[in-house]
Write an enzyme that holds these catalytic residues in place. Sequence first.
Site, PDB file in Angstrom:
ATOM      1  N   ASP A 279     -27.990  33.655  15.286  1.00 52.81           N
ATOM      2  CA  ASP A 279     -26.535  33.614  15.391  1.00 52.81           C
ATOM      3  C   ASP A 279     -26.005  35.016  15.066  1.00 52.81           C
ATOM      4  O   ASP A 279     -26.762  35.918  14.685  1.00 52.81           O
ATOM      5  CB  ASP A 279     -25.938  32.520  14.498  1.00 52.81           C
ATOM      6  CG  ASP A 279     -24.583  32.057  15.054  1.00 52.81           C
ATOM      7  OD1 ASP A 279     -23.962  32.816  15.824  1.00 52.81           O
ATOM      8  OD2 ASP A 279     -24.143  30.944  14.718  1.00 52.81           O
TER       9      ASP A 279
HETATM   10  C1  BGC Z   1     -21.093  31.345  16.300  1.00 42.92           C
HETATM   11  C2  BGC Z   1     -21.945  31.063  17.497  1.00 42.92           C
HETATM   12  C3  BGC Z   1     -21.472  31.897  18.648  1.00 42.92           C
HETATM   13  C4  BGC Z   1     -21.509  33.358  18.260  1.00 42.92           C
HETATM   14  C5  BGC Z   1     -21.084  34.284  19.378  1.00 42.92           C
HETATM   15  C6  BGC Z   1     -21.018  32.832  16.006  1.00 42.92           C
HETATM   16  O1  BGC Z   1     -20.135  33.127  14.965  1.00 42.92           O
HETATM   17  O2  BGC Z   1     -21.591  30.622  15.181  1.00 42.92           O
HETATM   18  O3  BGC Z   1     -21.926  29.704  17.814  1.00 42.92           O
HETATM   19  O4  BGC Z   1     -22.256  31.654  19.795  1.00 42.92           O
HETATM   20  O5  BGC Z   1     -20.673  33.558  17.151  1.00 42.92           O
HETATM   21  O6  BGC Z   1     -19.761  34.178  19.675  1.00 42.92           O
END
Ligand code: BGC
Length: 746
Positions: A279
């Site tokens: 993530d």
């Molecule tokens: C989220 C993800 C997301 C990523 C990119 C993160 O903060 O938890 O689910 O895909 O950001 O935007």
Amino acid sequence: MRILLNIVCLIVAALVSSAARAQEPVRWRGGAQAAAIERRIDRLIASMTLEEKVGQLHLYGRREGFDYAEIRAGRVGNVMNFVDPVEMAAVQKAARESRLKIPLLIGLDAVHGVSTYFPLPLGQAATFNPGLAEEAALWTAREARALGINWTFAPMVDMGRDPRWGRLLEGAGEDVHLSNVMAAARTRGYQAGGVAATAKHFVGYGGGEGGRDYNTAWIPVEQLHDLHLPPFRASLDAGSLSVMASFNSVNGVPATAHKGMLSDLLRGSWRFRGLVVSDFGSIPELIKHGIARDEPEAARKALAAGIDIDMMGFVYARHLAAEVRAGRVPMVQVEAAVRRVLRVKFHAGMDRMADIDPKTAEVALQSQAARDAARRNARESIILLDNNGILPLRAAQAKRVLVVGALARADQERVWTDPAGVPRRPIEGLDAALQRLLGPVSDVFFQPGVTSYCGLELAQRAAVIEAAAAADVIVAKLGEDCEFMGEGASRTRLTLPGVQDALLEDLIASGKPVVLVLATGRPLVLTHLKGRLAALVQTFHAGSEGRAAIAEVLTGAFNPSGKTPMSFPRSVGQIPVYYDHLPTGRPETRIRQRYESIYIDEANQPLYPFGFGLSYTDFGFSDLAVDVAGAGREAVISVSVTLANRGARDGQEVVQLYVRQPQASISRPVRQLKAFDKIMLKAGETRRVTLVVKASDLGYHDAQGGHVVEPGRFDVFVGNSALADLKGDFVLARRPSRAGQAGALR
Ligand code: BGC
């Protein structure tokens, strides 16, 4: 003029079809194709420099001053958060100009739309119609592809059992069967539309203590396997090419470094061949989690655990090559990760994807077909929670309709998850949509009531009170928006944000019937409103066609059929509140006495149960029959009921089948949804409906993660919510075993 119009139409059609041609479905290839891909990867890896290998493991987000030279040099193999087709074409061109010409993964959180917006995934779950969820993902992917995006960070398949957690709007709610069905449908839709799906967040992100985002999760092995893992399995079985690890720690180990989950389970037991992405910045967060001293160690731990791509953590890009050279990271580990990234790119056909043409990209957005799909989805996502008979509104009685709430009119119903910068069409106001459907007999007038659509300040209170006094009926559209839902928006008070409760009290005080339409990202606590509203309608931000669909429901042009994908708590203190809990030794009785498992100041049941939603017609269930074919875990159970539409309107009902095993070796839930079907019946029509369950779906996992199906008696309940009370039972016989042993069926 006519000829000119025809020519314009032809040009538009040609542009649309050329944009559509680029959308080859994404899927795993088999047999000779898969073998050829592996050989191609062997050759590529053999020719790559260490820096080029690390480049494939780096995911870089769009920023001011983004350096295309990094792509040309092979140091950036994947990018994210680009939405401008001109830039998108330019980054992919830069990749083509690199030495090895490996295409980029271009990722985006295309959660419930890109330009045409569908209801939030929680609202899509409320449709109990996986066909609609698949269609939503398909159109979302087609629009994303038209812009050049080939990878989406969706579907989120985390369980949503705690309404304090702001993030649950991206999932399908509290029930594991519904979550499985929706996870598979959304995965199929995205990939059929030409983008690689990502099942996220692996695993236990929805289990954070206290509903606080990114928080620690302690999940017993049994529950991990019975509740949190199945939706991932469903997404992977539907073909998902990638998985995203979650931010939080699970049973003491941050998911980003969880070898047991990522390598042993996902890649080992489940044989997942796709890629795992971290993530956002979660690899360097291993330092704050307290399991890495510095960035190089964080990089080593994440890679060793099984994270292939570092999303915006920059630690692979900064340290991996040096770590390999110093002998602290084996080259084979890097190459295994590169292989998985390339595998996804080649199976998905990213090397064959036609280049997007920025000039035609936008033509493919907001097509009538996409908008129709969004309308269908929005209609079925709307849940009628209460109705004293005022709905559907009839023009003759509703001559003067006051619509209140900035949310009813906000130009764009843009929610937290939506990418900025993609063109959209303005959405018709709820007041305009109601006027259109009620016709000239009614006069629909509007007051925002609050200054912004997150409702932080009252607007023109005196005018609102005056307008309420002049109305026959008030339709208030209130809810959560802006900062109040989504990622990083956990809440301890599940009220209407800001001053919206005060506004609502003013409206109720007018003595006029109030129809409250909620647009939220979670169930709110609505106990104080019970019995005080003329009707209560729940939506989970219904998207671009949402307001038109709400107007159709309010006026009866569409008969509501949405069902709650989560229990609505009576109070925050009841949380967690979900229907498939275990029995206790001291269950609540009708008398409710001390020393029962109850609260002394609150009921155990939620305000609205899971699976609940009213219709303008009345459905009845009768004549339940159960048939068991076979024995043991191969048995198949068919449950039939007669569904009758006893009312005067055509409508859809969700037939829900719940199962309980009253005695087993371990305590089993009081009931669990095992199958459902959405049925359309004409007024007065009756139909026999059969739902089928496999005995293997009646089992559970033990503390070692083994799956057990215990023979014996099962109760079944059929109806239109988790309170279904048409009851039957069946006996699951043990399969005759050669050894003739008794016991569970493993
Ligand atoms: C989220 C993800 C997301 C990523 C990119 C993160 O903060 O938890 O689910 O895909 O950001 O935007």
